[in-house]
Design an enzyme around this catalytic site. Structure first.
Site, short mmCIF file in Angstrom:
data_model
loop_
_atom_site.label_atom_id
_atom_site.label_comp_id
_atom_site.label_asym_id
_atom_site.label_seq_id
_atom_site.Cartn_x
_atom_site.Cartn_y
_atom_site.Cartn_z
N SER A 180 0.85 -1.19 0.00
CA SER A 180 0.00 0.00 0.00
C SER A 180 0.89 1.25 0.00
CB SER A 180 -0.94 -0.04 1.20
OG SER A 180 -1.96 0.92 1.08
N ASP B 163 -8.97 -5.15 -5.14
CA ASP B 163 -8.48 -4.00 -4.39
C ASP B 163 -8.94 -2.74 -5.11
OD1 ASP B 163 -7.20 -2.08 -2.95
OD2 ASP B 163 -5.17 -2.79 -3.35
N HIS C 48 -7.22 -5.78 -1.01
CA HIS C 48 -5.99 -5.08 -0.63
C HIS C 48 -5.09 -6.01 0.19
CE1 HIS C 48 -3.87 -1.30 -0.49
NE2 HIS C 48 -3.84 -1.25 0.83
#
Length: 675
Positions: free
Chosen positions: A536, A619, A651
């Site tokens: 991320s 995601d 994610h």
């Protein structure tokens, strides 16, 4: 003869010790995915039992089984409450302690079931087609509250019935998707039903908004008043959902009707309402600044008689987490990120606080208290100890572990060594760092090192036993792990947390490089075998490093990373996030400088480092196209690279077999360049 038998006993002892050492093994990804996971501890009304969820992995089936268990408050006895092969979870005691309500998928979509404690028959209470979530028993036991999806809008097939086989989504407003789901015609509503069954009443009828707040569907966003007359819930009723964090608290009668907004002039997130046992107060969490999801989480108090709101946590420069009231309504308990650990605090109604826990642990998550107010039940974990339940005196003191759900497995594994270090940043500030060493670490040898790049970006690196980014597992692969709490994380004061916003590629990245350089000076770190990994915002950092690390790293890993801040702005779903972090949209000239200086794709001409990339097709926070863009750069520049694409993951990589494959591919790649 006496000496002979002594020698025999000594030999047997040595052999047993030798075989015990030999039996120990390094921790693996399959081991991680095979551990039981405990959560949601609930103290019984008589204070004698603790009810909890236990997820049991079935790696061969690529799934988890979930059941309810209860343990005596002193840890002396444990019993399994549910045994169905379906998922049984969200267990709650009846106020008299004679029954347990829970959600189960045994008949399809989750429904409410009730069972006499400990071994009675099971009765189904609800039969809601869309299923039930976030169940709670009312304080006097007469009702259940729950949430369920309600269809309020037409589907494309209903708009065009003559073309019913067409597959299409139609939108005329944002957002069109959230986290991992496409926005559809359904909304999560709050319901109440008599505890013996009957007709459920929709308390948020006709509202095209969700409670609890999505995407994580937190049951703490809903609370009963002690007299069962009303409920308080969280909802975000704003004209532009995607650019606002302005959620509010609403009070509604148990019978339904118009709801009252009790936080009308508070522009940030207001969440987690909690009635005091005496009914005088509603405690809640609030973030002051509009549009900033990582603002300091404050503990607030609403006076139900006067409507006045005050902040209790004014003198606490940290984030308030999971919160409960003391039974006498004179104080509250909460967990809180604090300098690389999560500790439990108590605070009275004057705002005076103290820390109750100590040591290198994460306490909390589960947080409950016995009815006499004398004993807390907490979750506790560390970097090499999965979560378990403990008890401790409510005023602090000695803790006692009452569950050990992975006892047999843990005994098999080699331990790792963990140290805490502080390094001096380029501007003189101090950077807190955890260092995790491989099993059987020998300071006279040299080892490869991983610099871990944190996601969030505002998320503290703490004594967490993580089921994706597990530093115990990483070290067991033979690496020294450098886990730095660079600026931009909570737990070290709000100023340190705020320092990453609008400076993603600036001082936070320099903090990583500083800690890497300082670690490289240690005699047991091989500076020619260092890599960096992250997900991320940590994946962003890996991409940024690819163009700016100046030869420090031999390989990189980016999972669901942000590569192109311009295309990310147009593809993510919560626009308030890039508005705050980037300053605003890329087409606004006054923000052009940020995008030029901070977007990793602007430094692609410098890329020359092997990189492995992974992503999930579901995601929607950091869409998989970010990973595709980065992989294209690496491939066209002839850089050794690999991409792992998970069609059903979000994610996070959550399924056991998917994760095991991820681990195998990642470390095969990293080992190729760093070992």
């Amino acid at each position: 003869m006496k000496n002979f038998f002594s020698l025999i006993l000594l030999a047997l002892f040595c052999f047993a010790s030798y075989t015990s050492v030999e039996a120990a093994k390094d921790f693996t990804a399959k081991d991680l995915m095979s551990l039981h996971r405990i959560s949601d501890g609930q103290v019984s009304p008589d204070g004698q039992w603790v009810l909890y969820n236990l997820k049991t992995p079935a790696v061969g089936e690529n799934k988890f089984y979930t059941d309810l268990y209860a343990v005596k408050i002193d840890g002396s006895e444990t019993m399994q409450i549910t045994t169905d092969k379906a998922a049984d979870f969200n267990g709650r005691w009846s106020p008299d302690g004679k029954k347990i309500a829970f959600l189960s998928t045994r008949n399809g979509a989750p429904q409410i079931f009730v069972k006499d404690f400990p071994n009675g028959s099971v009765k189904q209470i609800t039969d809601i087609e869309a299923g039930v979530a976030n169940m709670d028993w009312s304080p006097k036991g007469n009702f259940f509250s729950f949430t369920s999806e309600v269809k309020l809008d037409k589907t494309p097939q209903e708009k065009y019935p003559e073309y019913s086989k067409a597959k299409v989504r139609i939108y005329d407003d944002l957002p069109i998707r959230h986290w991992s789901v496409w926005i559809d015609e359904n909304y999560s509503h709050l319901f109440v039903i008599p505890s013996n069954g009957g007709t459920a009443k929709d308390l948020t009828k006709d509202l095209r908004y969700d409670t609890p707040l999505q995407p994580f569907d937190d049951a703490e966003d809903i609370s009963w008043s002690p007299d069962e007359s009303e409920l308080c819930y969280t909802m975000k009723i704003v004209p532009q959902f995607e650019i606002s964090t302005d959620s509010q608290l609403y009070i509604v009668s148990r019978e339904g009707g118009e709801a009252k907004n009790i936080t009308p002039n508070m522009p940030g997130y207001d969440k987690v309402p909690l009635y005091s046992p005496d009914g005088k107060w509603i405690a809640f969490h609030s973030q002051e600044r509009a549009g900033f999801e990582s603002d300091r989480v404050r503990l607030m108090l609403y006076n139900r008689e006067s409507g006045k709101i005050t902040e209790l946590s004014k003198t606490l420069d940290q984030w308030v987490g999971t919160t409960i009231w003391s039974p006498d309504s004179k104080s509250l308990y909460f967990d809180c990120p604090t300098e690389g650990t999560k500790r439990v605090y108590t605070m009275n109604l004057a705002g005076k606080w103290k820390i109750l826990t100590k040591g290198w642990y994460n306490y909390g998550g589960t947080l409950s208290i016995t009815p006499d107010g004398k004993t807390l039940v907490l979750g506790r974990e560390s970097m090499q100890e999965p979560n378990n339940l403990i008890t401790m005196p409510a005023n602090g003191g000695e803790v006692k572990q009452i569950t050990d759900v992975n006892k047999e497995m843990k005994a098999q594994f080699n331990k790792v060594k963990i140290e805490e270090k502080w390094f001096v940043a380029k501007d003189g500030k101090k950077i807190h760092t955890w260092v995790v060493y491989p099993p059987n670490f020998d300071p006279n040898k040299t080892y490869p090192m991983i610099t871990y790049l944190q996601g969030g970006p505002q998320s503290m690196l703490s004594q967490q036993f993580h089921y994706r980014w597990n530093w115990y597992l990483m070290a067991s692969h033979g690496y020294i792990i450098n886990v730095a709490n660079r600026r931009g994380v909570p737990g070290f004061g709000q100023d340190w947390n705020d320092a990453i916003s609008k400076d993603w590629g600036g001082m936070p990245m320099q903090d990583y490089l500083t800690v890497t350089d300082e670690m490289n000076k240690l005699p047991y770190v091989d500076k020619d075998r260092v890599c960096a990994i992250g997900a991320s915002a940590g994946g962003y950092a890996a991409y940024w490093m690819a163009g700016n690390h100046e030869g420090r790293f031999k390989a990189l890993l980016a999972h669901c990373g942000v590569f192109n801040l311009e295309s990310m702005y147009g593809a993510t779903e919560e626009i308030f996030f890039p508005n705050w972090e980037n300053g605003g949209p890329y087409w606004d000239k006054k923000h052009k400088d940020f995008y030029e200086k901070n977007s990793p794709h602007k430094f692609a001409d410098n890329w020359d480092t092997p990189i492995i990339i992974s992503t999930g097709e579901y995601d929607f926070r950091v869409p998989y196209t970010q990973s595709l863009e980065a992989f294209t750069v690496a491939q066209l520049k002839g850089i050794p690279s690999e991409i792992l694409i998970y069609p059903e993951e979000t994610h996070f990589i959550a399924k056991p077999q998917e994760y095991i494959i991820w681990d195998a591919e990642v470390y095969k790649f990293l080992d190729r360049f760093c070992k």
